[in-house]
Motif scaffolding. Structure first.
Motif, short mmCIF file in Angstrom:
data_model
loop_
_atom_site.label_atom_id
_atom_site.label_comp_id
_atom_site.label_asym_id
_atom_site.label_seq_id
_atom_site.Cartn_x
_atom_site.Cartn_y
_atom_site.Cartn_z
N LEU A 33 4.07 -7.79 2.02
CA LEU A 33 4.73 -6.49 1.96
C LEU A 33 4.28 -5.71 0.73
O LEU A 33 4.03 -4.50 0.81
CB LEU A 33 6.25 -6.65 1.98
CG LEU A 33 6.86 -7.12 3.29
CD1 LEU A 33 8.36 -7.35 3.12
CD2 LEU A 33 6.60 -6.11 4.39
N ASN A 34 4.17 -6.39 -0.40
CA ASN A 34 3.71 -5.73 -1.61
C ASN A 34 2.26 -5.27 -1.48
O ASN A 34 1.90 -4.19 -1.94
CB ASN A 34 3.86 -6.65 -2.82
CG ASN A 34 5.29 -6.85 -3.22
OD1 ASN A 34 6.14 -6.02 -2.92
ND2 ASN A 34 5.58 -7.95 -3.88
N GLU A 35 1.44 -6.10 -0.85
CA GLU A 35 0.04 -5.73 -0.65
C GLU A 35 -0.09 -4.51 0.25
O GLU A 35 -0.86 -3.60 -0.02
CB GLU A 35 -0.72 -6.91 -0.04
CG GLU A 35 -2.18 -6.62 0.22
CD GLU A 35 -2.87 -7.76 0.95
OE1 GLU A 35 -3.84 -7.49 1.67
OE2 GLU A 35 -2.44 -8.92 0.80
N LEU A 36 0.70 -4.47 1.32
CA LEU A 36 0.66 -3.32 2.22
C LEU A 36 1.14 -2.06 1.53
O LEU A 36 0.57 -0.98 1.72
CB LEU A 36 1.50 -3.61 3.47
CG LEU A 36 0.97 -4.69 4.40
CD1 LEU A 36 1.97 -4.96 5.52
CD2 LEU A 36 -0.37 -4.31 4.97
N ALA A 37 2.19 -2.18 0.71
CA ALA A 37 2.68 -1.01 -0.02
C ALA A 37 1.65 -0.53 -1.03
O ALA A 37 1.45 0.68 -1.20
CB ALA A 37 3.99 -1.36 -0.73
N THR A 38 0.94 -1.46 -1.66
CA THR A 38 -0.09 -1.09 -2.62
C THR A 38 -1.24 -0.38 -1.91
O THR A 38 -1.75 0.63 -2.40
CB THR A 38 -0.62 -2.33 -3.36
OG1 THR A 38 0.48 -2.97 -3.99
CG2 THR A 38 -1.68 -1.97 -4.37
N ARG A 39 -1.64 -0.90 -0.76
CA ARG A 39 -2.71 -0.24 0.02
C ARG A 39 -2.30 1.18 0.41
O ARG A 39 -3.07 2.11 0.31
CB ARG A 39 -3.00 -1.02 1.29
CG ARG A 39 -3.89 -2.19 1.12
CD ARG A 39 -4.32 -2.68 2.49
NE ARG A 39 -4.31 -4.12 2.54
CZ ARG A 39 -4.29 -4.82 3.65
NH1 ARG A 39 -4.27 -4.23 4.82
NH2 ARG A 39 -4.30 -6.13 3.61
N LYS A 40 -1.06 1.32 0.86
CA LYS A 40 -0.58 2.63 1.29
C LYS A 40 -0.51 3.59 0.11
O LYS A 40 -0.91 4.74 0.21
CB LYS A 40 0.81 2.47 1.92
CG LYS A 40 1.36 3.73 2.51
CD LYS A 40 2.70 3.47 3.18
CE LYS A 40 3.26 4.73 3.78
NZ LYS A 40 4.55 4.49 4.43
N TYR A 41 -0.05 3.09 -1.04
CA TYR A 41 0.06 3.94 -2.22
C TYR A 41 -1.32 4.32 -2.74
O TYR A 41 -1.53 5.42 -3.21
CB TYR A 41 0.85 3.22 -3.32
CG TYR A 41 1.05 4.06 -4.54
CD1 TYR A 41 1.94 5.13 -4.53
CD2 TYR A 41 0.33 3.83 -5.70
CE1 TYR A 41 2.13 5.92 -5.64
CE2 TYR A 41 0.51 4.61 -6.82
CZ TYR A 41 1.40 5.65 -6.79
OH TYR A 41 1.57 6.43 -7.89
N ALA A 42 -2.29 3.41 -2.64
CA ALA A 42 -3.64 3.69 -3.11
C ALA A 42 -4.29 4.79 -2.28
O ALA A 42 -5.14 5.53 -2.79
CB ALA A 42 -4.49 2.42 -3.06
N MET A 43 -3.90 4.92 -1.03
CA MET A 43 -4.47 5.96 -0.17
C MET A 43 -3.83 7.32 -0.44
O MET A 43 -4.36 8.35 -0.06
CB MET A 43 -4.26 5.60 1.30
CG MET A 43 -4.93 4.31 1.72
SD MET A 43 -6.70 4.37 1.62
CE MET A 43 -7.06 5.43 2.98
N PHE A 44 -2.70 7.34 -1.12
CA PHE A 44 -1.97 8.59 -1.38
C PHE A 44 -2.31 9.07 -2.78
O PHE A 44 -2.14 8.35 -3.75
CB PHE A 44 -0.47 8.36 -1.26
CG PHE A 44 0.36 9.54 -1.69
CD1 PHE A 44 0.39 10.69 -0.92
CD2 PHE A 44 1.07 9.51 -2.87
CE1 PHE A 44 1.14 11.78 -1.33
CE2 PHE A 44 1.82 10.59 -3.28
CZ PHE A 44 1.85 11.73 -2.51
N ASP A 45 -2.80 10.28 -2.87
CA ASP A 45 -3.09 10.88 -4.17
C ASP A 45 -2.23 12.12 -4.30
O ASP A 45 -2.46 13.12 -3.62
CB ASP A 45 -4.57 11.23 -4.29
CG ASP A 45 -4.95 11.67 -5.69
OD1 ASP A 45 -4.07 11.64 -6.57
OD2 ASP A 45 -6.12 12.02 -5.90
#
Length: 102
Positions: A64-76
């Motif tokens: 879950l943390n990895e998925l949230a990090t991936r999602k956040y990394a895509m958002f600028d």
């Protein structure tokens, strides 16, 4: 596969746990979120059978943390900001100023 392997801490059991976890996660990555749980159900059962319950909970939190990090990394958030504007006088001066290349 109920109680197929004792969930003791041996090298073989850890290998089975990690491989079943990786197979389950790979299945989830390849399917949509809505279909992932139903298509990967048999892999989830293996994952829960081969891994200790506390490990399953830990690995699920990691995912879950990895998925949230991936999602956040895509958002600028800078992409959502309007362009910076100068005063009209400064913009007019910038358009008429010639800066030669060296």
């Amino acid at each position: 596969m109920e109680n197929a392997v004792k969930k003791g801490d041996t090298k073989e059991n850890r290998k089975l746990c990690y491989s079943s976890r990786d197979a389950y996660w790979k299945c989830l990555d390849r399917t949509s979120e809505k279909l992932g749980e139903s298509k990967c159900k048999h892999l989830r059962e293996d994952y829960e059978n081969f891994c200790h319950p506390s490990w399953v909970m830990h690995f699920d939190n990691l995912r879950l943390n990895e998925l949230a990090t991936r999602k956040y990394a895509m958002f600028d958030p800078v992409d959502d900001l309007p362009p910076v504007r100068q005063s009209p006088e400064v913009e007019a001066k910038m358009k008429t100023t010639f800066i030669p290349f060296d």
